[in-house]
Design an enzyme around this catalytic site. Structure first.
Site, short mmCIF file in Angstrom:
data_model
loop_
_atom_site.label_atom_id
_atom_site.label_comp_id
_atom_site.label_asym_id
_atom_site.label_seq_id
_atom_site.Cartn_x
_atom_site.Cartn_y
_atom_site.Cartn_z
N CYS A 47 3.08 8.16 2.69
CA CYS A 47 4.29 7.57 3.24
C CYS A 47 3.96 7.15 4.68
O CYS A 47 2.82 7.26 5.10
CB CYS A 47 5.50 8.51 3.15
SG CYS A 47 5.43 9.99 4.15
N CYS B 60 5.70 2.79 2.14
CA CYS B 60 4.83 2.35 3.24
C CYS B 60 4.49 0.87 3.12
O CYS B 60 3.80 0.31 3.96
CB CYS B 60 3.58 3.21 3.37
SG CYS B 60 2.55 3.27 1.92
N CYS C 17 -0.21 0.37 3.05
CA CYS C 17 -1.04 1.16 2.14
C CYS C 17 -2.13 0.28 1.55
O CYS C 17 -1.83 -0.72 0.92
CB CYS C 17 -0.19 1.74 1.02
SG CYS C 17 1.04 2.90 1.61
#
Length: 135
Positions: free
Chosen positions: A11, A85, A89
């Site tokens: 996250c 995210c 990511c």
């Protein structure tokens, strides 16, 4: 996939959702799954209200700390689970990605975080049953 599946929870701050998910999966898997968590922009500490709601389940995350997401941690994982995210990511071919849409517990009370924790717990149990089927 190795004999022990590796799961990475990601996250933004690695202070709430990914910490709860990693702790819950580690708790339920009891060594049958390697578990890591990380954040694209790690916070300075795990959300104290998250520590509180995890303690209610007998899971202590007070010694955990937010970790920076690295390319190596993604490459080492069989399953990468992102939680809000977005583009931060990294995506690698050949990895299994799941995106769990969950409310961000940042700034929330323990009361508001409990349903998020319980939602994560349900998802983690389902994932575990899939990764390590009991025969």
């Amino acid at each position: 996939m190795s004999s022990t599946p590796e799961v990475l929870f990601v996250c933004v701050h690695n202070a709430g959702r990914s910490q709860m998910a990693a702790a819950l999966l580690a708790h339920h898997a009891q060594g049958r799954v390697a578990v890591r968590s990380a954040g694209s922009t790690p916070a300075s500490e795990v959300n104290p209200a998250v520590v509180e709601v995890m303690n209610e389940l007998g899971i202590d995350v007070s010694q955990e700390f937010p970790k920076k997401l690295t390319t190596e941690s993604v490459e080492a994982s069989d399953v990468v689970i992102t939680m809000g995210c977005g583009d931060a990511c990294p995506v690698f071919p050949g990895k299994r990605y799941l995106d769990w849409q969950l409310d961000d517990p940042a700034g929330q009370s323990a009361e508001a975080i409990r349903p998020i924790r319980d939602d994560i717990d349900t998802r983690v149990r389902s994932l575990l049953a899939e990764l390590v089927p009991t025969t």
